[in-house]
Design a protein around this motif. Structure first.
Motif, mmCIF file in Angstrom:
data_model
loop_
_atom_site.group_PDB
_atom_site.id
_atom_site.type_symbol
_atom_site.label_atom_id
_atom_site.label_comp_id
_atom_site.label_asym_id
_atom_site.label_seq_id
_atom_site.Cartn_x
_atom_site.Cartn_y
_atom_site.Cartn_z
ATOM 1 N N VAL A 1 0.845 -1.188 0.000
ATOM 2 C CA VAL A 1 0.000 0.000 0.000
ATOM 3 C C VAL A 1 0.882 1.241 0.000
ATOM 4 O O VAL A 1 1.887 1.312 0.714
ATOM 5 C CB VAL A 1 -0.918 0.002 1.249
ATOM 6 C CG1 VAL A 1 -1.619 1.332 1.421
ATOM 7 C CG2 VAL A 1 -1.927 -1.121 1.155
ATOM 8 N N TRP A 2 0.530 2.218 -0.814
ATOM 9 C CA TRP A 2 1.246 3.494 -0.854
ATOM 10 C C TRP A 2 0.678 4.403 0.228
ATOM 11 O O TRP A 2 -0.514 4.672 0.276
ATOM 12 C CB TRP A 2 1.094 4.147 -2.213
ATOM 13 C CG TRP A 2 1.762 5.482 -2.322
ATOM 14 C CD1 TRP A 2 1.168 6.702 -2.269
ATOM 15 C CD2 TRP A 2 3.157 5.724 -2.488
ATOM 16 N NE1 TRP A 2 2.105 7.692 -2.408
ATOM 17 C CE2 TRP A 2 3.343 7.111 -2.544
ATOM 18 C CE3 TRP A 2 4.266 4.899 -2.600
ATOM 19 C CZ2 TRP A 2 4.592 7.698 -2.699
ATOM 20 C CZ3 TRP A 2 5.509 5.484 -2.762
ATOM 21 C CH2 TRP A 2 5.663 6.866 -2.806
ATOM 22 N N ASN A 3 1.541 4.868 1.115
ATOM 23 C CA ASN A 3 1.129 5.782 2.180
ATOM 24 C C ASN A 3 1.364 7.199 1.686
ATOM 25 O O ASN A 3 2.503 7.628 1.493
ATOM 26 C CB ASN A 3 1.934 5.510 3.454
ATOM 27 C CG ASN A 3 1.471 6.345 4.617
ATOM 28 O OD1 ASN A 3 1.098 7.499 4.473
ATOM 29 N ND2 ASN A 3 1.514 5.750 5.802
ATOM 30 N N VAL A 4 0.274 7.938 1.478
ATOM 31 C CA VAL A 4 0.353 9.285 0.931
ATOM 32 C C VAL A 4 1.074 10.232 1.888
ATOM 33 O O VAL A 4 1.841 11.099 1.460
ATOM 34 C CB VAL A 4 -1.065 9.818 0.604
ATOM 35 C CG1 VAL A 4 -1.002 11.226 0.056
ATOM 36 C CG2 VAL A 4 -1.762 8.894 -0.369
ATOM 37 N N GLU A 5 0.841 10.052 3.176
ATOM 38 C CA GLU A 5 1.447 10.951 4.165
ATOM 39 C C GLU A 5 2.966 10.822 4.225
ATOM 40 O O GLU A 5 3.679 11.819 4.280
ATOM 41 C CB GLU A 5 0.855 10.693 5.548
ATOM 42 C CG GLU A 5 -0.619 11.059 5.648
ATOM 43 C CD GLU A 5 -1.225 10.675 6.988
ATOM 44 O OE1 GLU A 5 -0.474 10.259 7.898
ATOM 45 O OE2 GLU A 5 -2.447 10.801 7.114
ATOM 46 N N THR A 6 3.460 9.598 4.226
ATOM 47 C CA THR A 6 4.915 9.391 4.309
ATOM 48 C C THR A 6 5.564 9.329 2.931
ATOM 49 O O THR A 6 6.782 9.316 2.827
ATOM 50 C CB THR A 6 5.251 8.100 5.065
ATOM 51 O OG1 THR A 6 4.705 6.985 4.339
ATOM 52 C CG2 THR A 6 4.716 8.127 6.480
ATOM 53 N N ARG A 7 4.750 9.279 1.895
ATOM 54 C CA ARG A 7 5.207 9.162 0.501
ATOM 55 C C ARG A 7 6.144 7.962 0.335
ATOM 56 O O ARG A 7 7.209 8.039 -0.263
ATOM 57 C CB ARG A 7 5.866 10.449 0.029
ATOM 58 C CG ARG A 7 4.928 11.642 0.050
ATOM 59 C CD ARG A 7 5.561 12.922 -0.455
ATOM 60 N NE ARG A 7 6.194 12.797 -1.759
ATOM 61 C CZ ARG A 7 5.570 12.896 -2.945
ATOM 62 N NH1 ARG A 7 4.278 13.122 -2.976
ATOM 63 N NH2 ARG A 7 6.243 12.776 -4.071
ATOM 64 N N ALA A 8 5.680 6.820 0.900
ATOM 65 C CA ALA A 8 6.462 5.583 0.826
ATOM 66 C C ALA A 8 5.523 4.386 0.891
ATOM 67 O O ALA A 8 4.374 4.510 1.329
ATOM 68 C CB ALA A 8 7.453 5.517 1.984
ATOM 69 N N THR B 1 -0.298 -2.694 4.723
ATOM 70 C CA THR B 1 -0.746 -3.563 3.643
ATOM 71 C C THR B 1 -1.479 -4.766 4.219
ATOM 72 O O THR B 1 -0.927 -5.479 5.053
ATOM 73 C CB THR B 1 0.455 -4.040 2.807
ATOM 74 O OG1 THR B 1 1.134 -2.897 2.292
ATOM 75 C CG2 THR B 1 0.009 -4.931 1.662
ATOM 76 N N PRO B 2 -2.732 -4.984 3.808
ATOM 77 C CA PRO B 2 -3.465 -6.143 4.316
ATOM 78 C C PRO B 2 -2.840 -7.448 3.826
ATOM 79 O O PRO B 2 -2.298 -7.505 2.734
ATOM 80 C CB PRO B 2 -4.869 -5.969 3.742
ATOM 81 C CG PRO B 2 -4.765 -4.970 2.664
ATOM 82 C CD PRO B 2 -3.502 -4.200 2.858
ATOM 83 N N TRP B 3 -2.908 -8.473 4.647
ATOM 84 C CA TRP B 3 -2.370 -9.769 4.269
ATOM 85 C C TRP B 3 -3.160 -10.855 4.975
ATOM 86 O O TRP B 3 -3.835 -10.610 5.961
ATOM 87 C CB TRP B 3 -0.885 -9.878 4.591
ATOM 88 C CG TRP B 3 -0.561 -9.699 6.033
ATOM 89 C CD1 TRP B 3 -0.402 -8.521 6.707
ATOM 90 C CD2 TRP B 3 -0.402 -10.731 6.999
ATOM 91 N NE1 TRP B 3 -0.137 -8.754 8.020
ATOM 92 C CE2 TRP B 3 -0.141 -10.108 8.240
ATOM 93 C CE3 TRP B 3 -0.466 -12.109 6.953
ATOM 94 C CZ2 TRP B 3 0.070 -10.827 9.399
ATOM 95 C CZ3 TRP B 3 -0.255 -12.823 8.118
ATOM 96 C CH2 TRP B 3 0.018 -12.172 9.316
ATOM 97 N N THR B 4 -3.037 -12.051 4.466
ATOM 98 C CA THR B 4 -3.671 -13.216 5.095
ATOM 99 C C THR B 4 -2.700 -14.376 5.065
ATOM 100 O O THR B 4 -1.774 -14.404 4.267
ATOM 101 C CB THR B 4 -4.961 -13.629 4.357
ATOM 102 O OG1 THR B 4 -4.617 -13.959 3.014
ATOM 103 C CG2 THR B 4 -5.985 -12.507 4.356
ATOM 104 N N GLY B 5 -2.915 -15.312 5.947
ATOM 105 C CA GLY B 5 -2.093 -16.521 5.956
ATOM 106 C C GLY B 5 -0.748 -16.315 6.619
ATOM 107 O O GLY B 5 -0.367 -15.208 6.976
#
Length: 86
Positions: free
Chosen positions: A43-50, A56-60
């Motif tokens: 996921v791109w974090n707009v606030e940190t620009r990174a 980032t969501p994940w499963t397993g």
């Protein structure tokens, strides 16, 4: 695998795909592979620009390394059925 190699594979299959429909399908799979090889899945974090692995969501819990280890040891197999490209 180098991204340039993926470009070459896609380009070759795309050319052959103009004559053979089966190659066109494989060219599309190469294009999809190139996308996943070159684009971040984080996921791109707009606030940190990174990219943010924590956001980032994940499963397993299996890792790719665990998966390959089970394949090598014969404890797992990949069933592709009609989706096989071989």
């Amino acid at each position: 695998m180098s991204v340039r190699l993926l470009d070459a594979i896609f380009g070759g299959l795309d050319l052959v795909g103009r004559v053979l429909p089966a190659a066109k399908t494989k060219a599309e799979l190469a294009r999809i592979g190139q996308y996943y090889a070159t684009e971040s899945m984080l996921v791109w974090n707009v606030e940190t620009r990174a990219y943010d692995s924590a956001g980032t969501p994940w499963t397993g819990t299996d890792t790719l390394q665990d998966h390959y280890k089970r394949l090598i040891e014969g404890k797992s197999s990949i069933e592709r059925g009609k989706h096989s490209v071989l």
